[in-house]
Design an enzyme around this catalytic site. Structure first.
Site, PDB file in Angstrom:
ATOM      1  N   LYS A  97      -6.182   8.825  -8.632  1.00 60.05           N
ATOM      2  CA  LYS A  97      -6.686   8.209  -7.407  1.00 60.05           C
ATOM      3  C   LYS A  97      -7.915   7.331  -7.620  1.00 60.05           C
ATOM      4  O   LYS A  97      -8.141   6.392  -6.875  1.00 60.05           O
ATOM      5  CB  LYS A  97      -6.981   9.277  -6.351  1.00 60.05           C
ATOM      6  N   GLU A 119      -8.981   9.004   5.234  1.00 63.36           N
ATOM      7  CA  GLU A 119      -8.458  10.335   5.488  1.00 63.36           C
ATOM      8  C   GLU A 119      -8.341  11.051   4.144  1.00 63.36           C
ATOM      9  O   GLU A 119      -8.313  10.420   3.100  1.00 63.36           O
ATOM     10  CB  GLU A 119      -7.065  10.228   6.108  1.00 63.36           C
ATOM     11  N   SER A 385      -0.214  13.181 -13.137  1.00 63.46           N
ATOM     12  CA  SER A 385      -1.094  12.469 -12.204  1.00 63.46           C
ATOM     13  C   SER A 385      -2.470  13.108 -12.035  1.00 63.46           C
ATOM     14  O   SER A 385      -3.433  12.432 -11.699  1.00 63.46           O
ATOM     15  CB  SER A 385      -0.411  12.347 -10.838  1.00 63.46           C
TER      16      SER A 385
HETATM   17  C1  LIG Z   1      -2.769  12.752  -4.210  1.00 61.66           C
HETATM   18  C2  LIG Z   1      -2.063  13.166  -5.416  1.00 61.66           C
HETATM   19  C3  LIG Z   1      -0.678  12.951  -5.579  1.00 61.66           C
HETATM   20  C4  LIG Z   1       0.197  12.398  -4.494  1.00 61.66           C
HETATM   21  O1  LIG Z   1      -0.081  11.083  -4.102  1.00 61.66           O
HETATM   22  P1  LIG Z   1       0.829   9.880  -4.548  1.00 61.66           P
HETATM   23  O2  LIG Z   1       0.312   8.750  -3.744  1.00 61.66           O
HETATM   24  O3  LIG Z   1       2.246  10.221  -4.258  1.00 61.66           O
HETATM   25  O4  LIG Z   1       0.615   9.681  -6.001  1.00 61.66           O
HETATM   26  C5  LIG Z   1      -0.101  13.315  -6.775  1.00 61.66           C
HETATM   27  N1  LIG Z   1      -0.817  13.900  -7.755  1.00 61.66           N
HETATM   28  C6  LIG Z   1      -2.138  14.128  -7.632  1.00 61.66           C
HETATM   29  C7  LIG Z   1      -2.859  14.773  -8.753  1.00 61.66           C
HETATM   30  C8  LIG Z   1      -2.800  13.775  -6.466  1.00 61.66           C
HETATM   31  O5  LIG Z   1      -4.113  14.009  -6.355  1.00 61.66           O
END
Ligand SMILES: *Cc1c(COP(=O)(O)O)cnc(C)c1O
Length: 401
Positions: A97, A119, A385
């Site tokens: 993010k 948000e 992610s």
């Molecule tokens: C917020 C988040 C997601 C989900 O958001 P996407 O916009 O679908 O990527 C996935 N993995 C992590 C670690 C997150 O913090």
């Protein structure tokens, strides 16, 4: 006859549509502020000074490029395709993010705004945005459902330490959807001085495009890295899909290539309403948060309650680009249950010494299913992610450890 060989990397059209999805469905008074953001962003995108500052902060502050790690132990144990992990968990603040938060904060500053507004669900976007705000000397206000505030207490403290104001939202289900509604309403009052920084590839145009662009660095790096390490493209790429920003971030650079792309949605506890958040799998066309996309909704078009073990995937909509890529069959969307997710979470922790976020564990779970069915010379890249530190208390309680 005119040939139409448009790259999928150059979506959307000038109105913000991905096929029939996307667009800008907002109250009239938001039309102009959003047009201004779009106009300024399109200039910034082509401005070498803006891009240089963005890349410089990603490199020297966020720690990019993130490694592409060959998961040797997991690969060996599964006995099939080679599994590589794109280590977004190693970025500053522990997830992908930060990539779009730095981009959005830089744009806000360029536009002369003094405050970032957003948000947050699990608090991950809130923390990343509060971080970018602190870095660039902007004020920051984060709207969060009161249920999430209790559930995600450490992230609330982080946001406060970083100087952000956290606004408690007590309407509706008191979760992510309500926080979005609340932040939107605040933006209508304050758009002169405030920049609304959405946390995924969702919302009205230009947000899905802008966030996709800021996240596409993930796939650009991964392509370079895999070509260097394996001298060829991967066969499969897997990402979890909440709003869809980490998945499209990795997919985007490969959209025109012969690579199979898999988006993994949260199947939760089952297919009944309220038990999952697998929007593309079970949803239908509708409008939510200013965009036309696939929505989990009732007959009246009201969003359904959703559930996922991973708060970051707990959303009844999805980015319009994913609705489109599903429509044209370019990406295969599948889903993974809470139980499979926990198993993958434990497996990666034990076998590779990497504790993944529960969101990312959905993608890992899909790789664990897929790899053994493939030949040893095949290659899978999984988007890791985020890191799982935020999830350990929850998992400990669940497993009574
Ligand atoms: C917020 C988040 C997601 C989900 O958001 P996407 O916009 O679908 O990527 C996935 N993995 C992590 C670690 C997150 O913090």
């Amino acid at each position: 006859m005119k040939k139409n060989i448009k790259s999928l990397k150059n979506l959307p059209d000038e109105k913000g549509y991905y096929g029939s999805f996307g667009g800008r469905f907002v109250p009239p008074q938001l039309e102009k502020p959003l047009q201004e953001i779009e106009k300024e962003y399109l200039i910034a995108k082509k401005d070498p000074a803006f891009q240089k500052e963005y890349l410089d902060l990603l490199t020297n502050y966020a720690g990019r490029p993130s490694p592409l790690y060959f998961a040797k132990n997991l690969t060996k144990k599964l006995g099939g395709a080679k599994i590589y992990l794109k280590r977004e968990d190693l970025n500053h603040t522990g997830a992908h993010k930060i990539n779009h938060c730095i981009g959005e904060a830089l744009l806000a500053k360029r536009m002369g705004k003094t405050k970032l507004l957003a948000e947050t669900g699990a608090g991950q976007h809130g923390v990343a945005l509060a971080t970018a705000a602190a870095l660039l000397g902007l004020k920051c206000e984060i709207h969060m459902g009161s249920i999430d505030i209790v559930k995600q207490h450490p992230n609330v403290i982080r946001m406060k330490l970083l100087g952000a104001k956290v606004v408690e939202v007590n309407t509706g289900g008191k979760c992510l959807k309500d926080a979005v509604d609340s932040a939107f309403t605040k933006f209508m009052d304050e758009y002169q001085t405030t920049f609304f920084a959405i946390g995924s590839v969702v919302g009205p145009h230009p947000y899905p495009m802008m966030v996709r662009d800021f996240q596409s660095i993930v796939g650009k790096e991964a392509k370079e890295q895999i070509l260097k390490m394996e001298n060829r493209l991967p066969d499969y790429i897997i990402g979890c899909v909440g709003g869809g920003s980490n998945a499209i971030g990795l997919f985007n650079e490969f959209l025109d290539d012969p690579v199979k792309l898999i988006g993994v949605e949260p199947a939760g506890k089952g297919s009944a309403v309220g038990q999952h958040a697998a929007t593309i799998t079970y949803g239908s066309e509708g409008i939510i948060h200013g965009m036309k996309t696939i929505v989990l909704q009732d007959e009246k078009g009201q969003p359904n309650p959703v559930h996922s073990i991973a708060s970051g995937l707990d959303y009844p909509g999805v980015g319009p680009i994913h609705a489109y890529l599903k429509d044209i069959g370019r990406v295969n969307y599948t889903s993974v249950s809470d139980d499979e997710t926990i198993e993958a979470f434990l497996e990666l922790s034990k076998v590779e010494g990497i504790i993944p976020a529960l969101e990312s564990s959905h993608a890992v779970a899909e790789a664990i299913k897929l790899a053994p069915t493939l030949d040893k010379n095949k290659i899978i890249i999984v988007n890791l992610s985020g890191r799982g530190d935020k999830d350990i208390d929850y998992v400990a309680k669940l497993l009574k450890i």
